[in-house]
Design a protein around this motif. Structure first.
Motif, PDB file in Angstrom:
ATOM      1  N   HIS A  83       0.813  -1.227   0.000  1.00 28.62           N
ATOM      2  CA  HIS A  83       0.000   0.000   0.000  1.00 28.62           C
ATOM      3  C   HIS A  83       0.842   1.270   0.000  1.00 28.62           C
ATOM      4  CE1 HIS A  83      -3.453  -2.551   0.494  1.00 28.62           C
ATOM      5  NE2 HIS A  83      -2.920  -3.081   1.572  1.00 28.62           N
ATOM      6  N   GLY A  84       1.969   1.226  -0.691  1.00 27.68           N
ATOM      7  CA  GLY A  84       2.746   2.446  -0.880  1.00 27.68           C
ATOM      8  C   GLY A  84       3.672   2.820   0.243  1.00 27.68           C
ATOM      9  N   GLY A  85       4.113   1.862   1.021  1.00 20.71           N
ATOM     10  CA  GLY A  85       5.067   2.163   2.076  1.00 20.71           C
ATOM     11  C   GLY A  85       6.330   2.780   1.505  1.00 20.71           C
ATOM     12  N   VAL A  86       6.748   3.896   2.049  1.00 19.89           N
ATOM     13  CA  VAL A  86       7.906   4.627   1.532  1.00 19.89           C
ATOM     14  C   VAL A  86       9.140   3.733   1.468  1.00 19.89           C
ATOM     15  CG1 VAL A  86       9.468   6.560   1.974  1.00 19.89           C
ATOM     16  CG2 VAL A  86       7.007   6.855   2.275  1.00 19.89           C
ATOM     17  N   ALA A  87       9.332   2.876   2.440  1.00 24.15           N
ATOM     18  CA  ALA A  87      10.517   2.013   2.468  1.00 24.15           C
ATOM     19  C   ALA A  87      10.528   1.009   1.319  1.00 24.15           C
ATOM     20  CB  ALA A  87      10.597   1.278   3.802  1.00 24.15           C
ATOM     21  N   ASP A  88       9.375   0.718   0.735  1.00 23.05           N
ATOM     22  CA  ASP A  88       9.284  -0.277  -0.328  1.00 23.05           C
ATOM     23  C   ASP A  88       9.288   0.328  -1.730  1.00 23.05           C
ATOM     24  OD1 ASP A  88       9.071  -2.547   1.406  1.00 23.05           O
ATOM     25  OD2 ASP A  88       7.076  -1.808   1.905  1.00 23.05           O
ATOM     26  N   ARG A  89       9.279   1.638  -1.835  1.00 25.81           N
ATOM     27  CA  ARG A  89       9.261   2.298  -3.141  1.00 25.81           C
ATOM     28  C   ARG A  89      10.652   2.286  -3.744  1.00 25.81           C
ATOM     29  NH1 ARG A  89       5.429   7.576  -2.016  1.00 25.81           N
ATOM     30  NH2 ARG A  89       3.712   6.354  -1.176  1.00 25.81           N
TER      31      ARG A  89
END
Length: 77
Positions: free
Chosen positions: A50-56
């Protein structure tokens, strides 16, 4: 505008970053080279996150499109 892309590596939310909005330098996980300011590219993250900054991750468009053949570099795997 974001879109969902389905692939062998899962479902991804993908957003195109136009050159005019590319104001930072990023490192592409597909080729391990810099994406310089002013270069259009894509940012993608797993849909399940759901768009977690750490996963972008910011990718060169060509590297993103070729990820099924090449995959991420060792640094990102």
């Amino acid at each position: 505008m974001s879109r969902v892309e389905h692939g062998a590596d899962g479902d991804w939310i993908v957003r195109t970053v136009p050159a005019a909005q590319a104001t930072k330098v990023y490192r592409c996980p597909g080729c391990d080279h810099e994406i310089r300011q002013g270069i259009a590219h894509v940012v993608a993250w797993p849909e399940a996150e759901h768009g977690g900054v750490a996963d972008r991750r910011h990718w060169h468009t060509g590297c993103w499109n070729a990820r099924g053949r090449r995959g991420p570099t060792r640094r990102w795997s």
